[in-house]
Design a protein around this motif. Sequence first.
Motif, mmCIF file in Angstrom:
data_model
loop_
_atom_site.group_PDB
_atom_site.id
_atom_site.type_symbol
_atom_site.label_atom_id
_atom_site.label_comp_id
_atom_site.label_asym_id
_atom_site.label_seq_id
_atom_site.Cartn_x
_atom_site.Cartn_y
_atom_site.Cartn_z
ATOM 1 N N GLU A 165 -5.670 -8.607 4.883
ATOM 2 C CA GLU A 165 -6.790 -7.589 5.382
ATOM 3 C C GLU A 165 -6.328 -6.270 6.136
ATOM 4 O O GLU A 165 -6.224 -5.342 5.611
ATOM 5 C CB GLU A 165 -8.219 -8.172 6.518
ATOM 6 N N VAL A 166 -5.124 -6.641 6.981
ATOM 7 C CA VAL A 166 -4.610 -5.683 7.331
ATOM 8 C C VAL A 166 -3.035 -4.837 6.558
ATOM 9 O O VAL A 166 -2.881 -3.640 6.462
ATOM 10 C CB VAL A 166 -3.673 -6.242 8.853
ATOM 11 N N ASP A 168 -3.505 -4.805 3.548
ATOM 12 C CA ASP A 168 -4.223 -3.864 2.330
ATOM 13 C C ASP A 168 -4.762 -2.930 3.223
ATOM 14 O O ASP A 168 -4.712 -1.578 2.134
ATOM 15 C CB ASP A 168 -5.608 -4.735 2.636
ATOM 16 N N ARG A 169 -4.802 -2.696 3.934
ATOM 17 C CA ARG A 169 -5.354 -1.407 4.786
ATOM 18 C C ARG A 169 -3.871 -0.679 5.032
ATOM 19 O O ARG A 169 -3.618 0.696 5.041
ATOM 20 C CB ARG A 169 -5.624 -1.351 6.985
ATOM 21 N N ALA A 172 -3.077 0.581 1.588
ATOM 22 C CA ALA A 172 -4.536 1.044 1.167
ATOM 23 C C ALA A 172 -4.377 3.006 1.046
ATOM 24 O O ALA A 172 -3.544 3.889 0.754
ATOM 25 C CB ALA A 172 -5.471 1.408 1.373
ATOM 26 N N SER A 176 -10.891 4.389 -1.006
ATOM 27 C CA SER A 176 -10.237 2.676 -1.024
ATOM 28 C C SER A 176 -11.324 2.752 0.058
ATOM 29 O O SER A 176 -11.358 3.264 1.410
ATOM 30 C CB SER A 176 -9.123 2.034 -0.794
ATOM 31 N N VAL A 178 -10.767 0.504 2.484
ATOM 32 C CA VAL A 178 -10.231 0.146 3.409
ATOM 33 C C VAL A 178 -9.363 1.043 4.431
ATOM 34 O O VAL A 178 -8.206 0.986 4.644
ATOM 35 C CB VAL A 178 -9.671 -1.510 3.798
ATOM 36 N N TYR A 179 -9.262 2.251 3.371
ATOM 37 C CA TYR A 179 -8.058 3.132 3.784
ATOM 38 C C TYR A 179 -8.980 4.064 5.043
ATOM 39 O O TYR A 179 -9.747 4.273 5.516
ATOM 40 C CB TYR A 179 -7.851 4.622 2.771
ATOM 41 N N GLY A 180 -7.268 3.538 6.119
ATOM 42 C CA GLY A 180 -8.125 4.751 7.181
ATOM 43 C C GLY A 180 -6.642 4.842 7.914
ATOM 44 O O GLY A 180 -5.702 5.136 7.303
ATOM 45 N N SER A 183 -3.720 3.152 7.148
ATOM 46 C CA SER A 183 -3.198 3.585 6.293
ATOM 47 C C SER A 183 -2.152 5.004 6.326
ATOM 48 O O SER A 183 -1.354 5.649 6.245
ATOM 49 C CB SER A 183 -4.127 3.425 5.267
ATOM 50 N N GLU A 277 -11.634 9.412 5.115
ATOM 51 C CA GLU A 277 -11.225 8.098 3.946
ATOM 52 C C GLU A 277 -10.750 9.225 2.407
ATOM 53 O O GLU A 277 -10.395 7.910 1.619
ATOM 54 C CB GLU A 277 -12.218 7.296 3.073
#
Length: 300
Positions: A165-166, A168-169, A172, A176, A178-180, A183, A277
């Motif tokens: 999951e990390v 992916d972030r 990202a 997205s 999970v964009y944050g 990212s 985001e």
Amino acid sequence: MSTAEQQPDRTSDALLGAADIRELAAALGVRPTKQKGQNFVIDANTVRRIVRTAGVRPDDVVVEVGPGLGSLTLALLEAADRVTAVEIDDVLAAALPATIEARMPGRKDRFALVHSDALLVEELPGPPPTALVANLPYNVAVPVLLTMLERFPSIQRTLVMVQSEVADRLAAKPGSKVYGVPSVKANWYAEVKRAGAIGRNVFWPAPNVDSGLVSLVRRAEPIPTAASRTEVFAVVDAAFAQRRKTLRAALAGWAGSAAAAEAALTAAGISPQARGESLTVEEFAAIAEHKPAAAERPAL
């Protein structure tokens, strides 16, 4: 996961297999702990795959964070010119040089150990590092990654293994779900992409989550902005502190008021109704350039 990943590599006596890892741990009295984010890779094929995916070259000076018992360290020493490992754990740090000398004596002079918390390391011995390759402790993966990229600008290529999951972030793109913050901040330094997945059964103990590889190639040119990294990151932090709010509202504290935030956004060419985001790192930098000057204090 391929069969090759699941079966230990028997082709090299230098690299550590599952039995070697358990024997070393038992001899040292080491029991992996969640608190330290310890999950040791027990498959030689997996560490070779990581080194291959990282594109480690014979002239590379590699820094590794969290070497543990040395699985990845040995594979890096096979491929790189030099390896510097940063280890916080007292027992593991004390044991690693002996493991290197026992299994790869011809490379021991090209290995250095820094016994420290990676978040506190300000300098490294030897030539400046050209690459960062690491199985990062999952509980501090993002801050360690960003700290290393900030403090060691000579690092041009990075490959880290983190919780899926990390990964992916970090990789990202704007828009997205999970964009944050991770990212945007990672993209400040580098072009970021997912570089593969790692299954659970190549670790001891097997984690409760899947793992992912993330590749970061440092930007050839820094983000074109008059704002500093600190100024840009302050905007990023503010924008994502309240994800559901528009930037006009989310940046009110940063700018001093919602009206001031709107003025800064408009000057930067960004809609005050947009949300964090949807913005690129370049757009965050543009906002940072237009932060209103602090209001003058009235004379006493």
